[in-house]
Design an enzyme around this catalytic site. Structure first.
Site, PDB file in Angstrom:
ATOM      1  N   HIS A  64     -37.009  -3.739 -15.382  1.00 48.60           N
ATOM      2  CA  HIS A  64     -36.905  -4.209 -14.002  1.00 48.60           C
ATOM      3  C   HIS A  64     -38.290  -4.337 -13.385  1.00 48.60           C
ATOM      4  O   HIS A  64     -39.250  -3.731 -13.865  1.00 48.60           O
ATOM      5  CB  HIS A  64     -36.077  -3.225 -13.163  1.00 48.60           C
ATOM      6  CG  HIS A  64     -36.454  -1.789 -13.414  1.00 48.60           C
ATOM      7  ND1 HIS A  64     -35.756  -0.976 -14.275  1.00 48.60           N
ATOM      8  CD2 HIS A  64     -37.470  -1.032 -12.958  1.00 48.60           C
ATOM      9  CE1 HIS A  64     -36.320   0.213 -14.322  1.00 48.60           C
ATOM     10  NE2 HIS A  64     -37.373   0.215 -13.532  1.00 48.60           N
ATOM     11  N   ASP A 110     -39.798   5.068  -6.815  1.00 45.72           N
ATOM     12  CA  ASP A 110     -39.302   5.751  -8.014  1.00 45.72           C
ATOM     13  C   ASP A 110     -40.466   6.284  -8.862  1.00 45.72           C
ATOM     14  O   ASP A 110     -40.510   6.089 -10.074  1.00 45.72           O
ATOM     15  CB  ASP A 110     -38.415   4.799  -8.838  1.00 45.72           C
ATOM     16  CG  ASP A 110     -37.635   5.559  -9.921  1.00 45.72           C
ATOM     17  OD1 ASP A 110     -37.514   6.789  -9.805  1.00 45.72           O
ATOM     18  OD2 ASP A 110     -37.166   4.915 -10.878  1.00 45.72           O
ATOM     19  N   GLU A 165     -38.054   5.248 -24.712  1.00 43.98           N
ATOM     20  CA  GLU A 165     -37.501   6.211 -23.768  1.00 43.98           C
ATOM     21  C   GLU A 165     -36.013   5.902 -23.637  1.00 43.98           C
ATOM     22  O   GLU A 165     -35.586   5.136 -22.794  1.00 43.98           O
ATOM     23  CB  GLU A 165     -38.187   6.121 -22.400  1.00 43.98           C
ATOM     24  CG  GLU A 165     -37.827   7.270 -21.489  1.00 43.98           C
ATOM     25  CD  GLU A 165     -36.974   6.916 -20.281  1.00 43.98           C
ATOM     26  OE1 GLU A 165     -36.532   7.831 -19.579  1.00 43.98           O
ATOM     27  OE2 GLU A 165     -36.737   5.719 -20.021  1.00 43.98           O
ATOM     28  N   ASP A 202     -39.932   1.889 -21.151  1.00 45.24           N
ATOM     29  CA  ASP A 202     -39.092   2.569 -20.162  1.00 45.24           C
ATOM     30  C   ASP A 202     -37.664   2.027 -20.187  1.00 45.24           C
ATOM     31  O   ASP A 202     -37.454   0.819 -20.252  1.00 45.24           O
ATOM     32  CB  ASP A 202     -39.713   2.334 -18.771  1.00 45.24           C
ATOM     33  CG  ASP A 202     -38.950   3.022 -17.671  1.00 45.24           C
ATOM     34  OD1 ASP A 202     -38.817   4.250 -17.748  1.00 45.24           O
ATOM     35  OD2 ASP A 202     -38.474   2.336 -16.744  1.00 45.24           O
TER      36      ASP A 202
HETATM   37  C1  GLC Z   1     -37.072   6.100 -16.678  1.00 54.10           C
HETATM   38  C2  GLC Z   1     -38.090   6.962 -15.977  1.00 54.10           C
HETATM   39  C3  GLC Z   1     -37.530   7.438 -14.692  1.00 54.10           C
HETATM   40  C4  GLC Z   1     -37.177   6.235 -13.848  1.00 54.10           C
HETATM   41  C5  GLC Z   1     -36.283   5.258 -14.612  1.00 54.10           C
HETATM   42  C6  GLC Z   1     -36.204   3.937 -13.938  1.00 54.10           C
HETATM   43  O1  GLC Z   1     -35.956   6.797 -17.026  1.00 54.10           O
HETATM   44  O2  GLC Z   1     -38.463   8.047 -16.796  1.00 54.10           O
HETATM   45  O3  GLC Z   1     -38.406   8.294 -14.021  1.00 54.10           O
HETATM   46  O4  GLC Z   1     -36.526   6.680 -12.696  1.00 54.10           O
HETATM   47  O5  GLC Z   1     -36.765   4.996 -15.903  1.00 54.10           O
HETATM   48  O6  GLC Z   1     -37.379   3.206 -14.140  1.00 54.10           O
END
Ligand code: GLC
Length: 650
Positions: free
Chosen positions: A195, A152, A337, A295
């Site tokens: 996570h 990811d 975020e 995040d």
């Molecule tokens: C946030 C990140 C994204 C990621 C997600 C899971 O939204 O910006 O890129 O896939 O978290 O960690």
């Protein structure tokens, strides 16, 4: 009568009990810097009460709460002792000027180290490039140890204390932060705290059946609870996996995985998880990180019968981390975020929580207005939703490493006569180039067959029409795309908050479709705007005849202009009435300086008449700071297609 609040007194008592023990444990080391220890204790005394209250809200019902308090205090002292002297100096500097990040001088950039410079060691050589651009806030995308193959984009962390060996080492990161600091650049890193990857040592121990570590995650022996939870959950990556739970063969249990199956959600109902993650966070702070991007904040607390997003405890956890940071590493800031409904995004912003937040609403509505050529939804939403609590601000971006989702409020849309459902469909069609006359070359991301939802991938330039124009070899279309890009840039830089440049956009990076040939990422269209080889285009920056050169220099000029205008710091932002449906305008003011910024979202020239200008305080001749043109007293203002003007109306 208000109920007696027993907590402040108990907080104090707990400190009186625990602190002497901790002081005994670290006696040798504490004796070496009595003056510093005194300062630490001052911060501890001023933050402990709220930390106690948050932790009590989260864990007070557990029989071993006192042990949690002991453990956290131990961690605070231990990590503070490990904090390098130069960072303690930085703490003092920031404490003397705590709102430095609200300054008009602050300009940000974000990049992937491997895509930009292959590795950390080589990044050092590019500090002059950042200086040339004018950046002083640099976000390096996740660079920690991750599973091989799909991880990811780095958001599946296997070890918060190790750098991905392909990118470098912790020592190199530490050296880099010092080198950046020397040049006045603050380092921003991710704190991926919802996570870990399924290869993290905690997950490995859980897999091996260790009950202490199984309790770090949400695991279930049967589908009974997962099925009950699932009824209310949304799929974040529906094309990759259905549902939020993954079967783990080793444990023979279901594991909560909101994102990919290899990203295991941490269980914050377990105080050991909070304490362990606080240690990881402080470790990062001690590497010289000044801003942590928190995040996926929305997902960190689960509650049966809800969508498990934006739960009150999510805020409590972040506030507890904030208190921890203020005690040990007071220069550390948090950026939220939260890519969720705007009512929820704003709730994460507070001096005691996240001082900074991405502004996904502005981003989405800029693209919305570019497609419709009308500004009513942008204007309405910004008028009502822009203000942030004092001492906090937005991070404004046009593109980032993620997709674009249309997160505006449905009722806001209806209030300006827009049907939200139909409008999102239109926007998706428009940005995937599936709408007659669309200039955009976007790629659908995560189409959900059940709901019809989809999001949009693509670079700034490709979405703004440059790719299409270049394919058609049409000079006029190229100019239009350039004007669109400059328009959005102008707003990002001036509207209030930290402008954040997705590196590559300074020279007009286009979509890169090579991800389609890589089996590990072929299903994740976000890689269309995360390209490697095109970074070489930086070489074109020396050639004045290239578009790259032009984009780059226009970006630098805009940043420089911002830095000269105190009105652009986090002061007021007042959306004005332009009297023209294609224009979006606002006033930025600080002390004596006042700037009226008007932006034309249409290809055609548009007028703001003298009456509206007058109502905004335009009196006498005024100068457009973008090009030094003079608007004569009492005249209407005519803007070219996609022009942005910054009128000095001080
Ligand atoms: C946030 C990140 C994204 C990621 C997600 C899971 O939204 O910006 O890129 O896939 O978290 O960690």
């Amino acid at each position: 009568m208000a109920e007696y609040d027993w907590r402040p007194e108990q907080a104090e008592k707990s400190l009186i009990r625990i602190l002497p023990e901790v002081e005994k444990t670290f006696a040798d080391k504490l004796g070496q810097e009595p003056h510093e220890w005194h300062k630490f204790k001052n911060r501890l005394h001023s933050e402990w009460e709220r930390l106690f209250i948050y932790l009590h809200q989260l864990y007070g019902w557990q029989y071993d709460f006192f042990h949690t308090l002991q453990r956290i205090l131990n961690t605070l002292v231990q990590c503070w002792l490990e904090r390098p002297a130069e960072l303690k100096l930085l703490d003092e500097k920031r404490e003397a000027d705590p709102y430095w990040f609200l300054s008009e001088k602050v300009v940000g950039g974000v990049l992937y180290v491997d895509l930009f410079s292959d590795n950390l060691a080589k990044l050092d050589d590019h500090i002059p490039y950042f200086k040339k651009l004018g950046l002083n806030y640099l976000h390096l995308m996740p660079l920690f140890a991750v599973p091989k193959g799909d991880n990811d984009g780095g958001y599946a962390v296997s070890d918060y204390r190790a750098i991905n060996p392909d990118i470098g080492t912790m020592e190199e990161l530490f050296k880099l932060t010092a080198a950046l600091r020397d040049q006045g650049i603050s380092l921003v890193l991710d704190f991926v705290f919802n996570h870990t990857s399924d290869e993290h040592i905690w997950a490995q121990k859980a897999k091996s059946g260790d009950p202490d570590f199984m309790a770090y995650y949400y695991t279930f022996a049967s589908r009974e609870l997962p099925d009950q939870f699932q009824k209310y959950l949304r799929d974040i990556f529906p094309t990759i996996k259905k549902g939020s739970f993954t079967w783990c063969q080793e444990m023979k249990r279901w594991v909560w995985t909101t994102f990919n199956s290899f990203q295991w959600d941490l269980n914050y109902t377990n105080p050991n998880v909070f304490c362990a993650m606080a240690e990881e966070m402080l470790f990062l702070a001690n590497q010289g990180v000044e801003v942590l991007r928190l995040d996926a904040v929305a997902f960190i607390w689960k509650r049966l019968g809800t969508n498990c997003e934006n739960q009150p405890e999510a805020h409590t956890i972040i506030r507890a981390f904030n208190a921890v940071a203020k005690i040990v590493a007071p220069c550390l800031l948090f950026k939220s975020e939260a890519i969720v409904h705007p009512d929820e995004v704003i709730r994460y912003i507070h001096p005691d929580e996240c001082q900074l937040s991405y502004n996904p609403l502005l981003m989405a509505l800029l693209w919305e207005a570019l497609a419709t050529r009308e500004t009513k939804l942008l204007e309405y939403s910004m008028r009502n939703r822009y203000p942030t609590p004092a001492g906090c601000t937005w991070v404004n971006f046009i593109r980032c490493h993620d997709d674009i989702g249309w997160t505006f409020d449905d009722q806001d849309a209806r209030n300006v006569g827009i049907d939200p459902v139909g409008h999102r469909k239109f926007l998706n069609k428009f940005y995937t180039g599936d709408y007659p006359g669309s200039f955009a070359k976007g790629v659908p991301f995560q189409f959900n067959a059940d709901t019809g939802d989809v999001r949009i991938s693509g670079t700034f330039s490709s979405l703004a029409g440059l790719e299409d124009a270049i394919l058609k070899q049409d000079g006029e279309l190229i100019e239009q795309a350039v004007r669109r890009i400059n328009l959005l840039r102008s707003i990002m830089v001036s509207i209030g908050g930290i402008p954040l440049l997705y590196i590559g956009d300074e020279w007009g990076m286009l979509n890169d479709y090579t991800y389609l040939t890589d089996p590990t990422i072929v299903n994740d269209s976000r890689w269309v705007h995360r390209s490697k080889k095109r970074w070489n285009a930086r070489e074109d920056l020396n050639d004045q005849d290239t578009l790259e050169w032009r984009f780059f220099h226009e970006m630098v000029e805009l940043f420089n202009l911002r830095k000269k205008l105190p009105a652009l710091q986090n002061g007021g932002m007042e959306v004005i009435h332009t009297g023209n449906p294609h224009l979006f305008g606002y006033i930025r003011a600080f002390n004596e300086q006042k700037i009226l910024i008007i932006n034309n979202f249409s290809e055609a020239p548009q007028k703001m008449d003298a009456v509206h200008l007058n109502a905004c305080g335009v009196k006498g001749d005024v100068i457009n700071l973008m090009n030094n043109d003079v608007l004569s007293s009492g005249k209407d203002l005519v803007l070219h297609g996609h022009q942005s003007v910054w009128l000095d109306i001080s």
